[in-house]
Design a protein around this motif. Structure first.
Motif, PDB file in Angstrom:
ATOM      1  N   ALA A 114      -6.562   2.056   5.590  1.00 28.32           N
ATOM      2  CA  ALA A 114      -5.142   1.896   5.919  1.00 28.32           C
ATOM      3  C   ALA A 114      -4.453   0.975   4.917  1.00 28.32           C
ATOM      4  N   GLU A 115      -5.183  -0.012   4.406  1.00 35.66           N
ATOM      5  CA  GLU A 115      -4.588  -0.961   3.458  1.00 35.66           C
ATOM      6  C   GLU A 115      -4.177  -0.289   2.151  1.00 35.66           C
ATOM      7  N   ILE A 116      -4.806   0.833   1.793  1.00 38.35           N
ATOM      8  CA  ILE A 116      -4.400   1.538   0.567  1.00 38.35           C
ATOM      9  C   ILE A 116      -3.462   2.700   0.883  1.00 38.35           C
ATOM     10  N   GLY A 117      -3.148   2.904   2.182  1.00 45.35           N
ATOM     11  CA  GLY A 117      -2.158   3.906   2.537  1.00 45.35           C
ATOM     12  C   GLY A 117      -2.668   5.144   3.222  1.00 45.35           C
ATOM     13  N   LEU A 118      -3.954   5.183   3.564  1.00 50.14           N
ATOM     14  CA  LEU A 118      -4.508   6.342   4.267  1.00 50.14           C
ATOM     15  C   LEU A 118      -4.600   6.037   5.758  1.00 50.14           C
ATOM     16  N   ASN A 119      -3.949   6.840   6.595  1.00 51.29           N
ATOM     17  CA  ASN A 119      -4.169   6.690   8.029  1.00 51.29           C
ATOM     18  C   ASN A 119      -5.484   7.361   8.408  1.00 51.29           C
ATOM     19  N   VAL A 120      -5.834   7.359   9.685  1.00 51.85           N
ATOM     20  CA  VAL A 120      -7.125   7.914  10.103  1.00 51.85           C
ATOM     21  C   VAL A 120      -7.213   9.401   9.745  1.00 51.85           C
ATOM     22  N   THR A 121      -6.134  10.137   9.958  1.00 53.68           N
ATOM     23  CA  THR A 121      -6.121  11.570   9.626  1.00 53.68           C
ATOM     24  C   THR A 121      -6.332  11.785   8.131  1.00 53.68           C
ATOM     25  N   ASP A 122      -5.617  11.019   7.299  1.00 53.87           N
ATOM     26  CA  ASP A 122      -5.802  11.121   5.846  1.00 53.87           C
ATOM     27  C   ASP A 122      -7.231  10.773   5.453  1.00 53.87           C
ATOM     28  N   SER A 123      -7.788   9.752   6.101  1.00 52.32           N
ATOM     29  CA  SER A 123      -9.148   9.309   5.775  1.00 52.32           C
ATOM     30  C   SER A 123     -10.162  10.396   6.089  1.00 52.32           C
ATOM     31  N   LEU A 124      -9.979  11.077   7.224  1.00 51.14           N
ATOM     32  CA  LEU A 124     -10.886  12.174   7.571  1.00 51.14           C
ATOM     33  C   LEU A 124     -10.777  13.311   6.558  1.00 51.14           C
ATOM     34  N   THR A 125      -9.552  13.597   6.126  1.00 48.25           N
ATOM     35  CA  THR A 125      -9.369  14.615   5.080  1.00 48.25           C
ATOM     36  C   THR A 125     -10.086  14.189   3.810  1.00 48.25           C
ATOM     37  N   LEU A 179       3.945  -8.395  13.275  1.00 47.73           N
ATOM     38  CA  LEU A 179       5.009  -9.292  12.824  1.00 47.73           C
ATOM     39  C   LEU A 179       4.466 -10.378  11.892  1.00 47.73           C
ATOM     40  N   GLU A 180       3.272 -10.891  12.202  1.00 47.17           N
ATOM     41  CA  GLU A 180       2.657 -11.914  11.344  1.00 47.17           C
ATOM     42  C   GLU A 180       2.367 -11.350   9.960  1.00 47.17           C
ATOM     43  N   THR A 181       1.916 -10.096   9.915  1.00 43.97           N
ATOM     44  CA  THR A 181       1.579  -9.457   8.646  1.00 43.97           C
ATOM     45  C   THR A 181       2.825  -9.237   7.793  1.00 43.97           C
ATOM     46  N   ILE A 182       3.906  -8.784   8.431  1.00 45.34           N
ATOM     47  CA  ILE A 182       5.168  -8.581   7.705  1.00 45.34           C
ATOM     48  C   ILE A 182       5.660  -9.903   7.119  1.00 45.34           C
ATOM     49  N   LYS A 183       5.566 -10.958   7.908  1.00 42.12           N
ATOM     50  CA  LYS A 183       6.037 -12.279   7.477  1.00 42.12           C
ATOM     51  C   LYS A 183       5.230 -12.795   6.279  1.00 42.12           C
ATOM     52  N   LYS A 184       3.914 -12.558   6.289  1.00 35.14           N
ATOM     53  CA  LYS A 184       3.045 -13.055   5.212  1.00 35.14           C
ATOM     54  C   LYS A 184       3.288 -12.335   3.894  1.00 35.14           C
ATOM     55  N   GLY A 185       3.658 -11.053   3.968  1.00 35.21           N
ATOM     56  CA  GLY A 185       3.808 -10.275   2.746  1.00 35.21           C
ATOM     57  C   GLY A 185       2.479  -9.731   2.262  1.00 35.21           C
ATOM     58  N   ILE A 186       2.478  -9.158   1.087  1.00 34.27           N
ATOM     59  CA  ILE A 186       1.284  -8.483   0.573  1.00 34.27           C
ATOM     60  C   ILE A 186       0.404  -9.465  -0.184  1.00 34.27           C
ATOM     61  N   HIS A 187      -0.837  -9.547   0.201  1.00 30.89           N
ATOM     62  CA  HIS A 187      -1.814 -10.407  -0.478  1.00 30.89           C
ATOM     63  C   HIS A 187      -2.083  -9.838  -1.878  1.00 30.89           C
ATOM     64  N   ALA A 209      -2.575  -5.838  -3.098  1.00 31.92           N
ATOM     65  CA  ALA A 209      -1.736  -5.188  -4.105  1.00 31.92           C
ATOM     66  C   ALA A 209      -2.587  -4.618  -5.236  1.00 31.92           C
ATOM     67  N   GLN A 210      -3.558  -5.399  -5.663  1.00 32.83           N
ATOM     68  CA  GLN A 210      -4.436  -4.956  -6.744  1.00 32.83           C
ATOM     69  C   GLN A 210      -5.280  -3.757  -6.306  1.00 32.83           C
ATOM     70  N   THR A 211      -5.777  -3.792  -5.076  1.00 34.17           N
ATOM     71  CA  THR A 211      -6.603  -2.697  -4.570  1.00 34.17           C
ATOM     72  C   THR A 211      -5.796  -1.412  -4.440  1.00 34.17           C
ATOM     73  N   ARG A 212      -4.558  -1.533  -3.986  1.00 36.39           N
ATOM     74  CA  ARG A 212      -3.705  -0.348  -3.881  1.00 36.39           C
ATOM     75  C   ARG A 212      -3.489   0.287  -5.248  1.00 36.39           C
ATOM     76  N   GLN A 213      -3.344  -0.542  -6.275  1.00 35.90           N
ATOM     77  CA  GLN A 213      -3.176  -0.008  -7.626  1.00 35.90           C
ATOM     78  C   GLN A 213      -4.452   0.694  -8.087  1.00 35.90           C
ATOM     79  N   ASN A 214      -5.609   0.087  -7.779  1.00 30.96           N
ATOM     80  CA  ASN A 214      -6.892   0.701  -8.163  1.00 30.96           C
ATOM     81  C   ASN A 214      -7.106   2.046  -7.465  1.00 30.96           C
ATOM     82  N   ALA A 215      -6.528   2.169  -6.259  1.00 28.68           N
ATOM     83  CA  ALA A 215      -6.753   3.365  -5.438  1.00 28.68           C
ATOM     84  C   ALA A 215      -5.591   4.353  -5.492  1.00 28.68           C
TER      85      ALA A 215
END
Length: 560
Positions: free
Chosen positions: A417-428, A534-542, A546-552
């Motif tokens: 999910a952190e790289i943008g795949l939901n459970v359905t995408d992950s199964l695909t 809400l806590e995650t939105i407030k913290k922003g992207i670690h 961000a680096q992992t999303r770029q790698n993936a």
């Protein structure tokens, strides 16, 4: 594309497998795939099960049927002494043979765990009959099942600063406990963890924290699936106490499982054992020693590691390049002494933190190490590798898992999910990348290549069709965050699994600029609660995320 979803099996982890089967059935992309539930019973029969049964609470709710359960116990099929499989299957489904698999599905999605299910056995059977399957090859599977051998291979791959000791069952039965305990203490010290090397889901796990011979002996027996009952206790038990004790032995998450050996014979049903114990304790014997027929030939003992525990998945780009996902910290409440099956699956005393709380350098080191281990040990498609970061920042890997747990809240889905795949995408992803991996087997290349090209074309066309749609917008109400968040998650699951409906989830939040509508990322919807969202939105992207999303990015762009 017809997907046979294999769940159940003979291993102790069959109920976890059952949960994984439910996930696959509920979340698989219905625009790309037709799911076919294939229940594998504990004797190895393959059953095309009635679809509604897979959403039962437990395997024993429907198999064996209630008419075959002998009061007062609730047992699995292997405890039935006499039965007609055709009669049992009348209200369950129909049996199929491996030679008939091709008539029912094009691909086998393996949601099973443990010996026989993720050790190369079922993979070999499917290869023999030309059925492509999910997960690593036979080689990667056989490596992934053996915790003792994994330590040797990890040591050669990435180094392993951890002491461990292999205790042979023959030595335990031959030599005195005192001698063995002294050897273990000299080799790895105290405290240490004892593990049944072919079990997962923290089954057959014990923690020896004190220099105590009895504690050591109990840990070894737990890993060998030996149950001891003392006469002084049995004779004080009520009938209900005795029944409760034997039912716990049947339950695979807390007991040794049936059939068992006792007093020189194999016993299938707890009713028989109950009667035999009553007779046995009429004599002046101290204790009864009961052994599961499914045990281990050796036990892995590992020195306790003082550090933070993590789990990190590795998946592949469409071309097959390994990409490490964000390491996830397992935060355990101080009340939990051993992170066993109950702590992992039934307790609320553990939670997941993504990424784990450590330096960026440590996080990058973890990713580099798990990626190298994934490649060196011959894994493929997806493997979750656990480990520790010690207080001196040394990273220690252990326990690669080639078929990670697949409930919706499982670690692997949290990480994808952190790289943008939901459970359905992950199964695909699991299905598509597994077909790609099967091309490497040297068997059925053209047939598998045709299947891969067809699936890639279907994915491309579905993405194009969805991109031409106007998004359905789902709004989360911050004033009713918990209820609203859960309803949005439920709706997303429904829309994602349909596969052909474009959607977007948003939330209106007050920030410095005023009221702003914020579009949510897939990772936001994988959070456990509205508060965490809400806590995650407030913290922003670690930075690591961000680096992992770029790698993936090749993975994300291909599947979403």
């Amino acid at each position: 594309m017809r997907i046979g979803i294999f769940f159940g099996g003979a291993a102790r982890e069959r109920e976890i497998s059952f949960a994984g089967g439910k996930t696959a059935m509920a979340h698989i992309n219905k625009s790309l795939f037709t799911p076919v539930p294939v229940f594998v019973d504990s004797l190895g029969n393959f059953i095309l099960i009635k679809e509604e049964l897979i959403f039962s609470e437990s395997i024993r709710d429907f198999y064996p049927p209630k008419a075959y359960q002998k009061e007062p116990f609730n047992v699995y099929l292997e405890s039935l002494e006499k039965f007609d499989l055709k009669e049992i299957l009348k209200n369950v489904g129909s049996q199929i043979k491996p030679e008939d698999f091709k008539n029912h599905f094009d691909f086998a999605f393996i949601a099973m765990h443990g010996p026989g299910c993720e050790d190369g056995s079922i993979q070999g059977l499917l290869e023999w009959y030309g059925i492509p399957y999910s997960g690593p090859s036979i080689l990667g599977s056989s490596i992934g099942i053996d915790k003792a051998k994994q330590n040797e291979w990890l040591e050669k791959s990435v180094g392993l600063e951890k002491k461990y000791f292999i205790l042979q069952r023959a030595d335990y039965e031959k030599y005195g406990r005192e001698t063995l305990f002294e050897q273990v203490k000299k080799a790895i010290g105290i405290p240490f963890v004892a593990k049944a090397p072919h079990q997962g889901s923290s089954i057959g796990l014990a923690f020896v924290k004190q220099d105590n011979l009895e504690t050591f002996d109990q840990a070894i027996k737990k890993c060998l699936f030996i149950q001891e009952i003392y006469r002084e206790n049995w004779t004080t038990f009520s009938t209900d106490d005795k029944i409760e004790l034997l039912q716990k032995m049947v339950n695979l998450d807390e007991g040794i499982g049936f059939p068992v050996t006792f007093n020189g014979k194999i016993i299938q049903h707890p009713n028989t054992l109950l009667a035999d114990l009553e007779e046995y304790f009429k004599n002046s014997v101290t204790k009864a020693s009961i052994h599961s027929i499914h045990s281990e030939d050796a036990i892995l003992l590992e020195a306790f590691v003082d550090g933070s525990e993590f789990s990190c998945g590795v998946i592949q780009t469409p071309a097959g390049e390994a990409v490490a996902l964000p390491p996830t910290e397992i935060v355990i409440d101080e009340s939990v002494e051993v992170f066993d099956f109950n702590a992992k699956y039934k307790s609320k005393a553990t939670r997941k933190r993504i990424p784990m709380e450590t330096s960026l350098n440590n996080l990058q080191t973890i990713q580099a190490m798990v990626k190298k281990a994934f490649e060196d040990l011959g894994f493929g498609v997806c493997t979750r590798i656990d480990g520790f970061v010690r207080k001196d920042n040394v990273v220690i890997l252990h326990d690669p898992n080639t078929i990670p747990g697949m409930s919706p809240s499982s670690l692997i889905f949290k990480q994808t999910a952190e790289i943008g795949l939901n459970v359905t995408d992950s199964l695909t992803y699991f299905i598509r990348q597994s077909v790609r991996e099967r091309l490497k087997s040297g068997k059925n290349y053209q047939a598998f290549k045709f299947l891969l090209d067809q699936l890639d074309n279907d994915i491309k066309n579905l993405k194009a069709a969805n991109s031409r749609q106007e998004n359905i917008v789902l709004e989360i109400d911050p004033k009713n965050i918990e209820d609203s968040f859960q309803k949005a998650k439920d709706k997303v699951r429904e829309l994602a699994s349909a596969g052909n409906i474009a959607y977007q989830v948003v939330i209106d939040l007050e920030i410095e600029e005023g009221l702003v509508q914020i579009p949510l990322h897939t990772s936001h919807l994988a959070k456990e609660s509205g508060k965490e969202l809400l806590e995650t939105i407030k913290k922003g992207i670690h930075p690591l995320i961000a680096q992992t999303r770029q790698n993936a990015i090749e993975i994300t762009e291909f599947y979403t």
